[in-house]
Write an enzyme that holds these catalytic residues in place. Structure first.
Site, short mmCIF file in Angstrom:
data_model
loop_
_atom_site.label_atom_id
_atom_site.label_comp_id
_atom_site.label_asym_id
_atom_site.label_seq_id
_atom_site.Cartn_x
_atom_site.Cartn_y
_atom_site.Cartn_z
N THR A 179 0.95 -1.29 0.15
CA THR A 179 0.01 0.10 0.13
C THR A 179 0.84 1.24 0.00
O THR A 179 1.80 1.31 0.87
CB THR A 179 -0.92 0.00 1.22
OG1 THR A 179 -2.07 -1.11 1.00
CG2 THR A 179 -1.87 1.24 1.47
N HIS A 209 -6.99 -11.20 -1.18
CA HIS A 209 -6.60 -10.87 0.07
C HIS A 209 -7.15 -11.20 1.20
O HIS A 209 -8.36 -10.71 1.45
CB HIS A 209 -6.49 -9.31 -0.15
CG HIS A 209 -5.68 -8.81 1.11
ND1 HIS A 209 -5.06 -9.35 2.32
CD2 HIS A 209 -5.04 -7.31 1.16
CE1 HIS A 209 -4.29 -8.60 3.09
NE2 HIS A 209 -4.09 -7.43 2.51
N ASN A 230 -4.11 -10.26 6.98
CA ASN A 230 -3.85 -8.95 7.75
C ASN A 230 -4.98 -8.33 8.35
O ASN A 230 -5.02 -6.97 8.47
CB ASN A 230 -3.17 -8.21 6.83
CG ASN A 230 -1.85 -8.50 6.28
OD1 ASN A 230 -1.32 -9.42 6.87
ND2 ASN A 230 -1.46 -7.99 5.21
N TYR A 244 -8.14 -7.83 7.28
CA TYR A 244 -9.21 -7.22 6.51
C TYR A 244 -10.31 -8.28 6.49
O TYR A 244 -10.44 -9.16 6.86
CB TYR A 244 -8.57 -6.95 5.01
CG TYR A 244 -7.42 -5.68 5.22
CD1 TYR A 244 -7.87 -4.52 5.87
CD2 TYR A 244 -6.36 -6.01 5.22
CE1 TYR A 244 -6.80 -3.48 6.36
CE2 TYR A 244 -5.26 -5.11 5.42
CZ TYR A 244 -5.46 -3.96 5.95
OH TYR A 244 -4.59 -2.91 6.33
N ASN A 270 -4.07 -5.25 12.93
CA ASN A 270 -5.48 -4.93 12.91
C ASN A 270 -6.32 -5.63 13.94
O ASN A 270 -7.42 -5.99 14.03
CB ASN A 270 -6.12 -5.10 11.50
CG ASN A 270 -5.70 -4.13 10.55
OD1 ASN A 270 -5.51 -2.97 10.98
ND2 ASN A 270 -5.53 -4.45 9.24
C1 PHB Z 1 -1.60 -0.87 5.30
O1 PHB Z 1 -1.93 -0.04 4.68
O2 PHB Z 1 -0.97 -0.64 6.34
C2 PHB Z 1 -1.72 -2.09 5.03
C3 PHB Z 1 -2.48 -2.63 3.79
C4 PHB Z 1 -2.69 -3.61 3.63
C5 PHB Z 1 -2.25 -4.69 4.16
C6 PHB Z 1 -1.14 -4.39 5.21
C7 PHB Z 1 -1.08 -3.36 5.64
O3 PHB Z 1 -2.33 -6.10 3.74
#
Ligand code: PHB
Length: 365
Positions: free
Chosen positions: A28, A177, A180, A182, A237
């Protein structure tokens, strides 16, 4: 798999023949243009890194609701498809291959980023600890709204539509994805999924959403062009699971039914590097190529491929500051260090101004 392989041994990844096993990890960078549309600067950034065996794009929203950060790109309208087409054309002109990472952030958002200032959505109404990144700075996360079953099915359809859009934009494949913290990961792990319907409770129920998304995506993109990313013990997260080894063994078994291009595993905790899981067990469980990520340097990656522990390694930070990373690895050249201050947002600085090696560097290496 082949004991004598190293990072420079070509590998057939589903439908793609990769010239090396050095993958650019999804990163990102918060530099999409207005309307979450990729720009010519984004195309230049990716094209500079086309010597990677494979580029995985930054996480890209499948819908307006999927957004969680400023200036991240989407793949849900015609302008975004056209913006991404510049990126894939530029990468292909340089001889590279690029997959798009499909993203819905779920609860890792904020009303100010949502259509009509709505609440972010999640499997359950559980507020993550921490703060959202908004256009007005950091703001505490809010308690998300639990999705209805009908909405879950709509989102499955949005993943398929986004995958179709990614192909239309010229991508060589897609990565789902599911890591992490999400949305898909929020369903997989029991810290964030307290549902008592067919999408919660047992591991089989918790993985149902990912299963349906993978099936829907594989209905529009050949499964040999589809990868999935997981992060079994990443606490980022505010995530946790009471039995990650068991949960992700079942996830891996479920994914085996699709004949995917690869399984991409962010090993350990992204921030502390701590790890307790047996990743070799997961790797052995998975029927296809295993891509490892997080904290690998050249030596460790070479060893892991040579030992047959992993098939490919994805590098993040090193690709930010070394656009020609495979060549630097190959000749043992010095590696540039990335400037953390320019990771997220901004302009060309820290994005497209990291130089490739010059003739002088090559002579001194
Ligand atoms: C972030 O923006 O910090 C971020 C985005 C996607 C990811 C991990 C971190 O999978």
């Amino acid at each position: 798999m082949t004991p004598e392989a190293d990072l420079f041994t070509p590998i057939q990844l589903g439908a793609c023949e990769l010239p090396n096993r050095i993958v650019m990890a999804p990163l990102t960078r918060n530099r999409a243009g207005p309307g979450n549309v990729p720009t010519p600067m984004n195309a230049e950034y990716y094209a500079q890194r086309a010597s990677a065996g494979l580029i995985i794009s930054e996480a890209t929203q499948i819908s307006p609701q999927g957004v969680g950060y400023p200036a991240t790109p989407g793949i849900h309208n015609a302008e975004q498809i056209a913006g991404w087409q510049q990126v894939t054309d530029a990468v292909h002109e340089q001889g590279g291959r690029i997959f798009m990472q499909l993203w819905h952030v779920g609860r890792i958002s904020h009303p100010s980023l949502q259509p009509d200032d709505g609440l972010p959505v999640a499997p359950s109404a559980i507020k993550p600890a921490g703060e959202a990144v908004t256009y007005e700075g950091m703001k505490p996360f809010v308690t998300p709204r639990a999705l209805t079953v009908e909405e879950i099915r709509d989102i499955v359809g949005q993943y398929a539509a986004a995958a179709e859009n990614a192909l239309a934009a010229g991508f060589d494949g897609v990565e789902i994805h599911a890591a992490n913290g999400y949305l898909l990961d929020q369903f997989l792990r029991d810290g964030s999924n307290h549902r008592d319907d067919e999408y919660g409770g047992s591991v089989k129920n918790r993985l149902r959403f990912l299963q349906e998304v993978t099936a829907a995506v594989c209905a529009v993109v050949d499964s040999h062009r589809v990868g999935v990313r997981i992060s079994p013990e990443n606490g980022f997260n505010d995530m946790h699971d009471s039995d990650a080894q068991h949960t992700f063994t079942e996830v891996t078994q479920m994914l085996n039914t699709f004949r995917l291009a690869y399984l991409h595993v962010l090993e350990g905790d992204m921030q502390t590097g701590q790890t307790e899981l047996d990743y070799q067990a997961l790797r052995t469980e998975f029927d296809g190529p295993y891509m490892a990520n997080s904290g690998y340097d050249y030596q460790r990656a070479q060893k892991a491929v040579a030992n047959g522990q992993v098939d490919l390694v994805a590098f993040g930070r090193l690709f930010i500051s070394n656009p020609d990373l495979p060549e630097r690895f190959r000749i043992g050249a010095a590696l540039a260090t990335a400037d953390e201050a320019t990771f997220y947002g901004g302009d060309e600085a820290g994005y497209i101004d990291y130089p490739a090696m010059t003739e002088a560097d090559l002579v001194s290496a």
